[in-house]
Every structure is written in C-alpha cells, then in structure tokens.
Design a protein around this motif. Structure first.
Motif, short mmCIF file in Angstrom:
data_model
loop_
_atom_site.label_atom_id
_atom_site.label_comp_id
_atom_site.label_asym_id
_atom_site.label_seq_id
_atom_site.Cartn_x
_atom_site.Cartn_y
_atom_site.Cartn_z
N PRO A 134 -30.93 -14.93 40.47
CA PRO A 134 -31.36 -13.60 40.02
C PRO A 134 -30.22 -12.83 39.35
CG PRO A 134 -31.02 -13.60 42.40
CD PRO A 134 -30.86 -15.02 41.95
N LEU A 135 -30.50 -12.32 38.15
CA LEU A 135 -29.47 -11.65 37.35
C LEU A 135 -29.94 -10.26 36.95
CD1 LEU A 135 -28.83 -14.69 34.99
CD2 LEU A 135 -27.30 -13.93 36.81
N VAL A 136 -29.00 -9.33 36.86
CA VAL A 136 -29.31 -7.99 36.39
C VAL A 136 -29.66 -8.06 34.90
CG1 VAL A 136 -26.94 -7.40 35.74
CG2 VAL A 136 -28.51 -5.59 36.46
N PRO A 137 -30.59 -7.25 34.40
CA PRO A 137 -30.86 -7.25 32.96
C PRO A 137 -29.59 -6.86 32.19
CG PRO A 137 -32.57 -6.07 34.13
CD PRO A 137 -31.49 -6.34 35.12
N GLU A 138 -29.34 -7.48 31.06
CA GLU A 138 -28.17 -7.13 30.27
C GLU A 138 -28.39 -7.54 28.82
OE1 GLU A 138 -24.96 -9.27 32.10
OE2 GLU A 138 -25.27 -11.04 30.86
N ARG A 139 -27.58 -6.97 27.95
CA ARG A 139 -27.66 -7.30 26.52
C ARG A 139 -26.28 -7.19 25.92
NH1 ARG A 139 -32.00 -3.85 23.82
NH2 ARG A 139 -33.27 -5.08 25.28
N VAL A 140 -25.94 -8.14 25.07
CA VAL A 140 -24.67 -8.06 24.33
C VAL A 140 -24.94 -7.30 23.03
CG1 VAL A 140 -22.84 -9.37 23.21
CG2 VAL A 140 -23.89 -10.25 25.30
N VAL A 141 -24.13 -6.28 22.78
CA VAL A 141 -24.29 -5.47 21.56
C VAL A 141 -22.96 -5.39 20.84
CG1 VAL A 141 -26.17 -4.09 22.51
CG2 VAL A 141 -23.83 -3.32 22.80
N SER A 142 -23.03 -5.12 19.53
CA SER A 142 -21.82 -5.15 18.70
C SER A 142 -21.50 -3.80 18.06
CB SER A 142 -21.96 -6.21 17.59
OG SER A 142 -23.14 -5.99 16.84
N THR A 143 -22.29 -2.75 18.37
CA THR A 143 -21.96 -1.40 17.88
C THR A 143 -22.15 -0.40 19.01
OG1 THR A 143 -24.19 -0.77 17.16
CG2 THR A 143 -22.83 -2.05 15.58
N ALA A 144 -21.47 0.72 18.87
CA ALA A 144 -21.59 1.78 19.88
C ALA A 144 -23.00 2.35 19.90
CB ALA A 144 -20.56 2.87 19.62
N ASP A 145 -23.63 2.48 18.74
CA ASP A 145 -24.98 3.02 18.69
C ASP A 145 -25.97 2.09 19.38
OD1 ASP A 145 -24.18 5.28 17.35
OD2 ASP A 145 -24.65 4.48 15.35
N ASP A 146 -25.81 0.78 19.14
CA ASP A 146 -26.69 -0.17 19.82
C ASP A 146 -26.49 -0.11 21.34
OD1 ASP A 146 -27.78 -1.05 17.49
OD2 ASP A 146 -26.58 -2.88 17.33
N ALA A 147 -25.27 0.09 21.75
CA ALA A 147 -24.98 0.19 23.18
C ALA A 147 -25.69 1.40 23.77
CB ALA A 147 -23.48 0.28 23.42
N ALA A 148 -25.61 2.54 23.06
CA ALA A 148 -26.25 3.76 23.55
C ALA A 148 -27.76 3.59 23.61
CB ALA A 148 -25.87 4.93 22.66
N ALA A 149 -28.33 2.96 22.58
CA ALA A 149 -29.78 2.76 22.54
C ALA A 149 -30.23 1.81 23.65
CB ALA A 149 -30.19 2.22 21.18
N THR A 150 -29.44 0.75 23.88
CA THR A 150 -29.78 -0.21 24.93
C THR A 150 -29.72 0.45 26.31
OG1 THR A 150 -28.95 -2.04 23.60
CG2 THR A 150 -29.17 -2.42 25.97
N ALA A 151 -28.70 1.27 26.53
CA ALA A 151 -28.57 1.96 27.81
C ALA A 151 -29.76 2.88 28.05
CB ALA A 151 -27.27 2.75 27.86
N ALA A 152 -30.19 3.58 26.98
CA ALA A 152 -31.35 4.47 27.12
C ALA A 152 -32.61 3.66 27.43
CB ALA A 152 -31.53 5.28 25.84
N GLU A 153 -32.71 2.47 26.82
CA GLU A 153 -33.87 1.61 27.07
C GLU A 153 -33.89 1.12 28.52
OE1 GLU A 153 -35.32 -2.88 25.82
OE2 GLU A 153 -34.10 -1.73 24.40
N PHE A 154 -32.72 0.69 29.03
CA PHE A 154 -32.63 0.23 30.42
C PHE A 154 -32.80 1.37 31.41
CE2 PHE A 154 -29.84 -3.68 29.23
CZ PHE A 154 -30.97 -4.43 29.00
N GLY A 155 -32.33 2.54 31.03
CA GLY A 155 -32.36 3.70 31.93
C GLY A 155 -30.98 4.00 32.49
N PHE A 156 -30.71 5.28 32.62
CA PHE A 156 -29.41 5.71 33.16
C PHE A 156 -29.51 5.84 34.69
CE2 PHE A 156 -29.35 7.22 28.73
CZ PHE A 156 -28.14 6.68 28.33
N PRO A 157 -28.39 5.74 35.40
CA PRO A 157 -27.03 5.47 34.92
C PRO A 157 -26.89 4.03 34.42
CG PRO A 157 -27.06 5.48 37.31
CD PRO A 157 -28.42 5.93 36.88
N ALA A 158 -25.89 3.83 33.54
CA ALA A 158 -25.70 2.54 32.88
C ALA A 158 -24.29 2.02 33.14
CB ALA A 158 -25.95 2.67 31.38
N VAL A 159 -24.12 0.75 32.82
CA VAL A 159 -22.82 0.07 32.94
C VAL A 159 -22.49 -0.59 31.61
CG1 VAL A 159 -21.52 -1.73 34.14
CG2 VAL A 159 -23.22 -0.39 35.39
#
Length: 874
Positions: free
Chosen positions: A680-705
């Motif tokens: 079992p693994l926590v959901p995660e995504r590799v991103v290459s821009t700060a904007d993509d990181a912010a959007a992914t965090a919002a999609e997963f839900g805050f708080p984020a890592v």
C-alpha cells in the motif's frame, strides 16, 4: 556487474540414496567417445526406452548432447570412476516457456536415485533459462522413468498420446518440492556418513612409530580407545606402531575399509587419497594442512582433492582438521591429548584449536560426547551434514556447533528448524562485531549489522546462541541432564544471603522471574527451618544449614506449582561440607523425582551430581536457565505457514528489475515495483513545475507534502522534504527551496515505522521492521528475520521490541492494524526472495493506524550481482 553466462553454474555435486556422491557437469566435445561408450553399455531395453526405438550407437548420436548453450538446450552427464553413467537433457520447444526433457541412467545404477537427481538439476538450470514447464514422452514400458517423474515432488500431469505417456509439469521450486528434495537429501546424507560414525574398519595413513607425530599419536588414540572394529596403519616403510602390523599402501590391506584417516604432508595427500579411493573406500578424513587455508595454490589442491573424492562417489572430512571421535564405535581418530569422554552430546567444531579446548573443558565438567567432529576447511562434510546425522542418532540428545562461516545458510535454516524440534542445538558463532561490514546507504542496511543475519537465522531456526565458550558448556550441561522448564519462574535455595541476591539479580537480568512462594510452601518451610531463616523466595536457610536441611527443603520447593525450576546455592560453613550437600540433594531427587530442572552452584564440591546440573557460579546457572527457557518458549511458539499472497504480479516486477541499471530507482520505478507486490502506497505524482505542484496538491487536498524526486536521496538529511503545507503558495515556496522535479503527496498520519529488505551476501534477503521516522537509526531496535517469513514470523517481528510497543498503542495512542502490518512484512519477504537484485529497500516511514498502513517514502537500490554458488547441491 554483468550476469554470468547461461550454465555457468551447471557443474554440481549430488548425493544418491545409498550415500554415494556424483558430479554432474555439461558434456563437451571431448566427452563424445565416453558418451558413445555409455550408450554402448546400456541394455537393449534401456536404449529402446530412451530413444523410442532402435538406434545406432555411434559418435553422431553422442554429438547431439555436447556443448549445450543452456538457452535453447541443456544437458548434463554424471561421471564416476572416469566413466559416464548418466545423461539428462532438455530442448526448448516452440512454446518458449516449455522444453522437452529426458534422461538415461546406466542399468546398474537404476533405482539408486540418479534419475531423480538429474531431474532436479535439469529443472533448476531450465528455470534459470526462463523455462516454466517440462514435457516428456515416455513409453508405457519405461516404469523406472515414470516412477522418477511421479516421485520427484513436482505437480505432474499425465496423458496418453499415440501409445506413449505424455507428462507435463511446472518446474518451479514450490515449498512442497523443496521439502521433498530435503527429505531425499536427509536419507542420502545419513547413509553417506555412516562409515565415519560407525566404521567397521579404519586405516591411518601416515602413522609413524616416532612419538609426537600427528599420525602416530592419532593411531595410538585409536588403539587406546579400544575401537570396536579392525584398525590398520599405513606408512612408507611399513613400520609397526604400537605393536600393530603396518602396510606400505592402503591397497595392500587385505580387508575392506570403511574409513581412512590421512596424516601425511599436504603435498602427499592426493596420492594417498587416490590409493584409498581405488581400494573402494567411501569415507576419507584428511588431517593434513596445506589446502584452502594456504592461498591460491592450496585452494587449487583442495578442489583437486574434492574432485578426486567425487570421481569415486566418496565423502571427505576436512582437510586441515583435528579428526573424528564416535562413542558408538569407541573410535577416537583425533590427535587430542586426552580421550574423548562418552556421553549424549554431539559436537562439531570448525576450529581444531577450539575443539581441543572444548574437549579439555568437557572432560573437566564430566560432559560426555556421543561424537566429536572437526570439520576443518569443510571442503565437503559440513555442519549441515552433521545435523542430518545427529537428527537420526539415538545416542545424541544435544548438538553443539562452533561456526566460523556458513556454506549454505538457507539449507541450515530449514534443517536446524527441523532438528531443533526434536533436539536442542547450541551454537557459538565467531565474528559478532560490525568491523568490516559494507558501507550502508539506507536506514535498513545501516541497522542490519554483520551479525543481524546470524541472530535472525538462529532465532527462527530455534538455535540457542551462546556468547562464550563457557556459556556454551553451561547450557550444554543443563540441557544434557535436565528437563526444560515449563516457564520462567525460579525458586532460589541458599545458605548464604549474598549468593541469593547475586543470583536473583542475574535471573532478573536474564529475563527470569522470582515469584512469591505459595502460602502452603512457606508454611512447610517454617516447620523445617529455624525461625531466623527466610522462607520467602529466595529461601535463605542461613549458614547453620546442614546437608539434611537441603535434603528436606528441596522437595518442598519443587512441589510448589508457582515454581518452574530451582537453583541451589551453597557456600561451605562449619556445619556442612559441599560433598555432603551434593549427596543429600541427589538423595532428595532420587526419592522424589521431578520434571522440573534443578541447578546448583556448590562451592567446593567435588562429588558428581548426575541428577543436577552443576555450575561454578550463580550467575552462570541463571544465564544457562534463561537459555533453556528460551528453547521452551520457541517450542511453544506456533510453527507458522507460508500464506498465499494475492495481488502479486511477479512477471511485471522481474521485467522492471531486469531492465534497470545498477543504482537507485527513480520514484516512479520504485512505486511500480512496490505496486507489483501489492504494497500500500500513498498517492503521489512527479511534477516538473511549481504550478503543477500547486495544482496537484489542491487536487489531492491540503495539507500536502512536497519531496525531491531525485533517486535514492535521504530527503530529511538533505532538506529535500516539506510537510504540512496548507495552501498553494506554501507548495510553490517549498518547490523553489527543494528544486525540481518534485513529488507531491497528500499528508498522511499514523505511527511512524520502518520496514525494509537488505540482501546479505551470505544469508540472502533480510526483512527489517522497527521504529521509523527521522530518528530510526538513533532509536534502533529494528527486528530482522531471514526470508522466507511465515505468518508466525511476521506476527512476532511486528510485536517485538520498541516497534511492538508503538504498534500496540504507545502512551494512549490507538493500536495499529496488525494484520495490515503482517501483510506488509510478508510481501517484503516475498519481494526479497524473488528479486535478489533488490540490494536495499527502505520504506521509512510507514504510517500505521487502526485501519491499515501506508508507505509514504520508499528508496530501492538495484545491484545485479551473481552470487558465488557452491557445486554442492545438498
């Protein structure tokens, strides 16, 4: 590191049902004449069965089998006495996962297990080539071959096709198949060692009439021990030793020989061994040095010696050893200065010097041996072989091992676990320090010191590990003479309060308990002892206690159902002598036998106490009793099973690992590998821009890592992780600080644990479980188990130590889901076992809660290493 060529480890030694050995190897072009001769010796029926018709025996027939590539075709021949006696081969079919297999055995060897051993090795080689199924067409009249397929332990499907029997079966080594192979090995090894332990005749080569020579003293020991068989000596001048006629060569001796002991200089060993083997000897013990312990030249000489033994189907003890003693035959074929006392302890030592020291110490303590074996360089006979023998030997109740290295630790683990359920195994293993251990680059590897694998293996196998030679003898003395305690509750009986306090402290330090005595016990003691005596545990009878006092009080304490064992302590006062007390205790036990162990530290006593285990000091008795309680606990522990695991995609995992270069896997590849084993693994995504990181965090839900996506990095130590990010701006700031690319995850909570796998170069995969988080190495206390793990192993490791306290709910925290954590550990065990290329796997932290567990960080290092494999198959 590049992989070895296919078939690089094809040469292998096997052992047959009657104890003979046989070397199997791939046939080369030079073997064509010998193969042709082999076919020519077969009966017409055997030839017809093998080739399904009449064939012309000529070199062209033999050429079909030589120089196999072990990709499209593989073949092995068995050679003994310089002639081919068996052939096995497979050829890949159009279905790349299937191969047609066949084998042929010399008529005089059929029914001795040769065909089964050929099939075992053929399947192993084909499996390494990616073949999953064997298909064989067998004539209905070929009963011997059908019997081999039926009894091999593989899942066989039989179909009749065009008058023939078509057999198809998977060749994967299931646990049932491994058990079947182990059973065959056991029968064969016991048969092969009988000539060492129960010889009817012995010859010593190199026996000199000159006093002080190894060969001369060894032969004199054989005579002095009153060997039950016939003893012969061989020396160059045929000079008598001890009044016994000598011979210039083993081949001159008129009788058949079971055992030959060689004590000549190293450079003369090979001719002496060859002479003995030509005479038909099947058991050779080489005392001489000058072999693998002396560099490359010595190693080459040792390999030549072993090959010579194999060529004649014989077993080899040593070289560079002290010899062998066996009480059953009253044989002392060692050069020890003192005779080996007979008894019920089997002892094997990899060190001759330590073996001598233990023999001396055992004699001083009246410890008798059923056998003593010095295995020296263990070119052939090893501790594993001796365990097989002692498992069956009715004269052996306890097994002692001094080990410096392991040849086949996985086989040792299976074998020791089987033997330990019948007889205790005590081991002293040298090399406990971490000095020289490889540099570790993961938490798991850093925690797995060089000795962790040994401790894990011994723990799982039920082997009691002693820390010193003294402790080894102490525990042996206890287990050889006393029953196991039913629990850890100890009653202390003494005439000196100070001794009682020392022993009580030692008991507590060793994990034993000193319970309160039952009221009726204290009342009975009050009637026996003076008013000033202490009737609570420890019972202090004071310095005026007499031998009669000990004789009356001991049965009362043993009758207390709150006490599992009793330790008696005595210092000689004016009122009683140590030998008197010893005799009184013996009389008490003779009058009232007990199933509870009785131990004693009787200062100044010289009289023997066969019903009581004697120790020099109270602390020694406490430590030995704790080891006995450890064995009792292990026997009460469930054996466990190997559960089937769902959601395991082994082909997917193997494809990924095979395609990966050495080094740390990138996060996506690490995730794919863990997913293939259902971890079992926590959901995660590799991103290459700060904007993509912010959007992914919002999609997963805050708080984020946010974490660095660099492969293999210690994220906390390099500042590569930010947790608890509450909004998109904090995510962007974290990305700028950490650097792209990054991993984005939702924040997860739970107790922080560590789980992992590290490949030990000797023992294979070690599974770790312990406290996790940034202080995992500081806290330490990770538990290790050798793969494969049973469900009982998994349950035990997650409940043990500090990690077990965390799992159970520390300081009011909710208990974690044990079932989920057991599944995680079992899946890691399977991964480590199936994929030896996974050198290090670190899951830290694993977050566990009441509803399951989840991995939030994983680091996996791949290393393609071909482990050195011994040709010995058992």
């Amino acid at each position: 590191m590049p992989r070895a060529a296919p078939g690089a480890f094809a040469e292998v030694d096997v052992i047959l049902r009657d104890g003979r050995t046989l070397r199997l190897r791939p046939p080369t072009r030079e073997d064509v004449p010998a193969l042709t001769d082999f076919f020519g010796t077969l009966s017409a029926q055997s030839l017809y069965n093998r080739f399904h018709g009449t064939v012309s025996v000529e070199d062209a027939l033999s050429e079909r089998f030589v120089d196999p590539d072990f990709v499209e075709r593989g073949s092995l021949i068995g050679v003994t006495d310089n002639r081919v006696v068996a052939l096995a081969n497979w050829a890949r079919l159009r279905d790349p996962l299937a191969a047609e297999a066949a084998f042929t055995v010399a008529d005089e060897l059929q029914g001795h297990g040769v065909g089964t051993r050929l099939l075992e090795r053929l399947a192993a080689l084909a499996g390494e080539a990616g073949i999953e199924h064997f298909i064989a067409e067998v004539l209905p009249s070929n009963v011997a071959m059908l019997r081999v397929f039926a009894g091999a332990g593989l899942e066989v499907r039989r179909e009749i096709a065009e008058g023939n029997v078509e057999i198809e079966f998977p060749i994967a080594a299931t646990r049932e198949y491994v058990t079947a192979v182990d059973t065959r090995d056991h029968v064969a090894v016991v048969a092969s060692l009988r000539s060492f332990f129960e010889p009817r005749s012995v010859a010593v080569v190199g026996a000199s009439a000159r006093r002080g020579t190894i060969g001369g003293e060894l032969f004199r020991n054989v005579l002095a021990g009153e060997f039950t068989g016939a003893a012969y000596q061989v020396n160059r001048n045929a000079e008598p030793v001890g009044g016994v006629r000598a011979y210039a060569s083993v081949e001159e001796i008129p009788d058949d020989l079971d055992l030959v002991v060689i004590c000549v200089p190293g450079e003369h060993v090979l001719p002496a061994a060859e002479s003995a083997l030509r005479a038909g000897v099947r058991a050779i013990c080489v005392i001489s040095a000058g072999f693998a312990e002396h560099g490359a030249e010595g190693r080459a000489r040792q390999e030549e010696l072993l090959a010579l033994a194999r060529a004649h189907g014989a077993r080899l003890l040593g070289p560079n050893c002290l010899g062998i003693a066996s009480a059953a035959a009253r044989l002392n074929a060692t050069f020890a200065a003192k005779p080996v006392p007979p008894g019920n302890i089997g002892f094997s030592s990899q060190s001759g010097a330590l073996g001598l020291a233990l023999l001396e110490a055992a004699a001083r303590r009246d410890l008798g041996l059923s056998a003593f074996v010095s295995i020296g360089n263990k070119a052939d006979v090893s501790s594993n072989d001796l365990l097989e023998w002692w498992e069956e030997d009715e004269a052996t109740d306890v097994v002692l091992l001094y080990l410096e290295s392991f040849g086949n630790p996985r086989k040792f683990a299976r074998l020791a676990q089987r033997v330990a359920r019948r007889k205790p195994i005590l081991a002293l293993k040298s090399g406990k320090t971490r000095a020289g251990s490889r540099a570790a680059s993961s938490h798991t590897a850093a925690l797995a010191g060089s000795d962790a694998a040994v401790d894990a293996l011994f723990h799982q196998a039920g082997v009691i590990r002693a820390d010193t030679l003294e402790e080894l003898l102490d525990v042996a003395a206890l287990l050889a003479s006393q029953p196991l305690p039913h629990g850890r509750r100890v009653g202390l009986l003494t005439n000196a309060g100070g001794l009682g306090i020392l022993c009580a402290d030692a008991c507590e330090a060793a994990g034993l308990e000193l319970p309160s005595l039952a009221p009726e016990t204290e009342a009975a003691l009050t009637e026996i002892l003076p008013a000033e005596a202490t009737v609570a545990n420890p019972v202090d009878m004071l310095g005026g206690a007499t031998a009669e006092s000990f004789e009356r009080v001991l049965p009362v304490m043993l009758a207390d159902n709150r006490v599992d064992s009793v330790i008696v302590l005595f210092v000689p006062p004016v009122s009683a002598g140590a030998d008197e007390v010893a005799a009184a205790l013996e009389q008490a036990l003779a009058a009232a036998p007990t199933e509870k162990p009785v131990l004693a530290a009787l200062m100044g006593a010289g009289a023997s106490t066969p019903r009581i285990a004697r120790f020099d000091y109270p602390e020694s008795a406490a430590r030995a009793l704790a080891r006995a309680a450890q064995r009792a606990d292990w026997l009460r522990h469930p054996r466990g099973t190997f559960p089937e695991l769902d959601r395991v995609d082994l082909p997917r995992a193997r494809t990924l690992v095979t395609a990966s270069a050495d080094g740390w896997l990138a996060p996506p590849e690490a995730r794919e590998l863990l997913e293939a084993f259902g971890i079992p693994l926590v959901p995660e995504r590799v991103v290459s821009t700060a904007d993509d990181a912010a959007a992914t965090a919002a999609e997963f839900g805050f708080p984020a890592v946010v974490k660095t996506a660099a492969a293999g990095v210690h994220k906390t130590e390099t500042g590569g992780v930010a947790v608890g990010l509450r909004n998109e701006d904090e995510v962007r700031d974290a990305v700028m600080r950490i650097g792209l690319p990054v991993l984005v995850q939702p924040m997860a909570r739970g107790v922080e644990l560590l789980a992992g796998v590290v490949q030990d170069p000797v023992f294979g995969p070690l599974v770790a479980f312990g406290p996790g988080g940034v202080q995992a190495e500081l806290i330490g206390d990770a538990g290790f188990r050798t793969a494969p793990l049973t469900d009982a192993d998994a349950e035990e490791v997650i409940r043990a130590g500090k990690a077990g306290r965390l799992v159970a709910g520390f300081r009011g925290a909710p208990a974690a889901d044990e079932t989920a954590l057991q599944q995680l550990v079992l899946r890691l065990s399977r991964l480590g076992e199936e994929l030896p290329e996974v050198a290090e796997l670190d899951l830290n932290p694993v977050l566990a809660g009441p509803d399951g567990c989840i991995v939030v960080d994983a680091r996996i290092r791949i290393e393609h290493v071909e482990r050195r494999r011994s040709p010995k198959s058992w």
